[in-house]
Design a protein around this motif. Structure first.
Motif: not given
Length: 149
Positions: A21-22, A25, A54-57, A69, A71, A95, A108
């Motif tokens: 999870d992330e 971070s 992750t939010h890290d592309v 993904l 959304y 994204f 959003e």
């Protein structure tokens, strides 16, 4: 070191699924790169499914075999990395290419007029799809090893 120790504790139990999870971070880009390589190497060595949130592309573009993904609390798309990175779906494309133009904005939620106005705009070109990171030290991927190895 704490992240590595936590990962070691999880792997001692010989899990079928490992959830990250992330994982990046609080890490700088260099340590993130080392952690990504560690995840790839471990995935090549053990018979477990690794799930990374992750939010890290950059991580999403280079580490996983498959991507999902989310959304608006729904799975917008799931499939092989190359499929999502080359997708024409407006949400997925916006994204993964970090574009301001598209259905995703700060709230959003865009109204119909805004979405219609954007339809005529030409989207910026996609960056090239990066090569997926490989295991280090010649570690073969699980799918390339002999059965039972």
């Amino acid at each position: 070191m704490r992240k590595r120790a936590g990962l070691a504790r999880a792997l001692v139990l010989d899990p079928e699924i490992v959830l990250f999870d992330e994982p990046d971070s609080g890490l700088d880009p260099v340590l993130t790169s080392f952690l990504n390589q560690l995840i790839i190497d471990l995935n090549a060595q053990i018979d477990a499914t690794f799930l990374i949130v992750t939010h890290d592309v950059n991580i999403a573009r280079t580490v996983p075999d498959n991507i999902g993904l989310l959304y608006h609390r729904h799975l917008a798309m799931f499939g092989p990395c190359e499929m999502l990175l080359s997708s024409e779906d407006p949400v997925v494309r916006q994204f993964f290419n970090a574009q301001r133009v598209g259905p995703i904005d700060m709230s959003e939620e865009k109204d119909t007029d805004e979405l219609e106005a954007e339809k005529g705009q030409e989207l910026p070109p996609r960056p090239p799809i990066p090569r997926q990171q490989e295991p280090s030290n010649g570690i073969p991927r699980r799918s390339q090893r002999e059965p039972g190895a």
